[in-house]
Design an enzyme around this catalytic site. Sequence first.
Site, PDB file in Angstrom:
ATOM      1  N   ALA A  17       0.827  -1.209   0.000  1.00 41.01           N
ATOM      2  CA  ALA A  17       0.000   0.000   0.000  1.00 41.01           C
ATOM      3  C   ALA A  17       0.861   1.258   0.000  1.00 41.01           C
ATOM      4  O   ALA A  17       1.934   1.306   0.614  1.00 41.01           O
ATOM      5  CB  ALA A  17      -0.910  -0.001   1.228  1.00 41.01           C
ATOM      6  N   SER A  80       3.978  -6.653   2.006  1.00 41.86           N
ATOM      7  CA  SER A  80       2.960  -5.997   2.832  1.00 41.86           C
ATOM      8  C   SER A  80       1.561  -6.300   2.287  1.00 41.86           C
ATOM      9  O   SER A  80       1.185  -7.457   2.148  1.00 41.86           O
ATOM     10  CB  SER A  80       3.252  -4.492   2.885  1.00 41.86           C
ATOM     11  OG  SER A  80       2.539  -3.864   3.918  1.00 41.86           O
ATOM     12  N   ASP A 180      10.428  -5.296  11.892  1.00 41.65           N
ATOM     13  CA  ASP A 180       9.222  -4.709  11.297  1.00 41.65           C
ATOM     14  C   ASP A 180       8.331  -4.132  12.396  1.00 41.65           C
ATOM     15  O   ASP A 180       7.912  -4.842  13.303  1.00 41.65           O
ATOM     16  CB  ASP A 180       8.474  -5.795  10.525  1.00 41.65           C
ATOM     17  CG  ASP A 180       7.433  -5.231   9.573  1.00 41.65           C
ATOM     18  OD1 ASP A 180       6.916  -4.135   9.838  1.00 41.65           O
ATOM     19  OD2 ASP A 180       7.138  -5.890   8.567  1.00 41.65           O
ATOM     20  N   HIS A 208      10.329  -2.908   7.908  1.00 42.31           N
ATOM     21  CA  HIS A 208       9.232  -3.309   7.024  1.00 42.31           C
ATOM     22  C   HIS A 208       9.600  -3.185   5.543  1.00 42.31           C
ATOM     23  O   HIS A 208       9.145  -3.974   4.718  1.00 42.31           O
ATOM     24  CB  HIS A 208       7.999  -2.464   7.334  1.00 42.31           C
ATOM     25  CG  HIS A 208       6.761  -2.895   6.603  1.00 42.31           C
ATOM     26  ND1 HIS A 208       6.197  -4.151   6.753  1.00 42.31           N
ATOM     27  CD2 HIS A 208       5.977  -2.246   5.692  1.00 42.31           C
ATOM     28  CE1 HIS A 208       5.122  -4.254   5.993  1.00 42.31           C
ATOM     29  NE2 HIS A 208       4.971  -3.120   5.322  1.00 42.31           N
ATOM     30  N   LEU A 223      17.063 -15.325  -4.106  1.00 37.68           N
ATOM     31  CA  LEU A 223      17.791 -16.265  -4.956  1.00 37.68           C
ATOM     32  C   LEU A 223      17.826 -17.656  -4.345  1.00 37.68           C
ATOM     33  O   LEU A 223      17.687 -18.672  -5.046  1.00 37.68           O
ATOM     34  CB  LEU A 223      19.216 -15.758  -5.197  1.00 37.68           C
ATOM     35  CG  LEU A 223      19.336 -14.504  -6.068  1.00 37.68           C
ATOM     36  CD1 LEU A 223      20.790 -14.052  -6.148  1.00 37.68           C
ATOM     37  CD2 LEU A 223      18.765 -14.714  -7.457  1.00 37.68           C
TER      38      LEU A 223
END
Length: 230
Positions: A17, A80, A180, A208, A223
Amino acid sequence: MGLIGDEQKHFVLVHGACHGAWCWFKLKPLLEAAGHRVSASGTNTQMIQHVVTLSDYTKPLLEFMTAIPPEEKVVLVGHSLGGMNIALAMEKCPEKVSVGVFLAAFMPDYERSRAEAWMDTEFLPYNAEDESEMSMFFGPKFMSSTLYQLCSDEVIIAENQFTKGGYGYVKRIYVICDEDKAIKKGFQQWMIDNNLVDDVKELKDVDHMAMLCDSNQLNVCLLDIAQAYA
């Protein structure tokens, strides 16, 4: 690190967002330098008043996934709120996703309802003419004790049902960001504990915005995931 098993992978990066494809500007060249193809989710040109469901919001990604050749599979990465977008893409096009990576992201559960865990969150019809379109209002208890502080407490969610044969068919990896403060580690762990995931990775000393905070660590993580699951 070069190509994974001499095979080029296609990473599709989906922002959260209030962000856009630009937020991947540090990570994208790292993946490309390793020899892989990278696509970042595009712009939704609809007027905001016409974007009322998750399907509306995810339309550019769904159109992109539809255009992928039948023989190709992508590594789909959602950050997110982008976790909801990739979940819908996995539901609609499971055969085109080798693995879905939830990067500090919302991860829906296709098997069971978790209504009791939402505490004082309210789920109400968004459209009086179509009760399948729902809105979600985070309650203050839920926000303060389980999730995080938001500027707005209304989030539009999907009318779609996630199924075992669609979203549940695709391998899922969750990537925790240990510092976060938006989607806190405890809530990330709650989603992991209440979902069947194939693996869990954790980024250390990362907030975050992992792609901006430590793009090198995230690059190595993705990876590794592609090597093991794609």
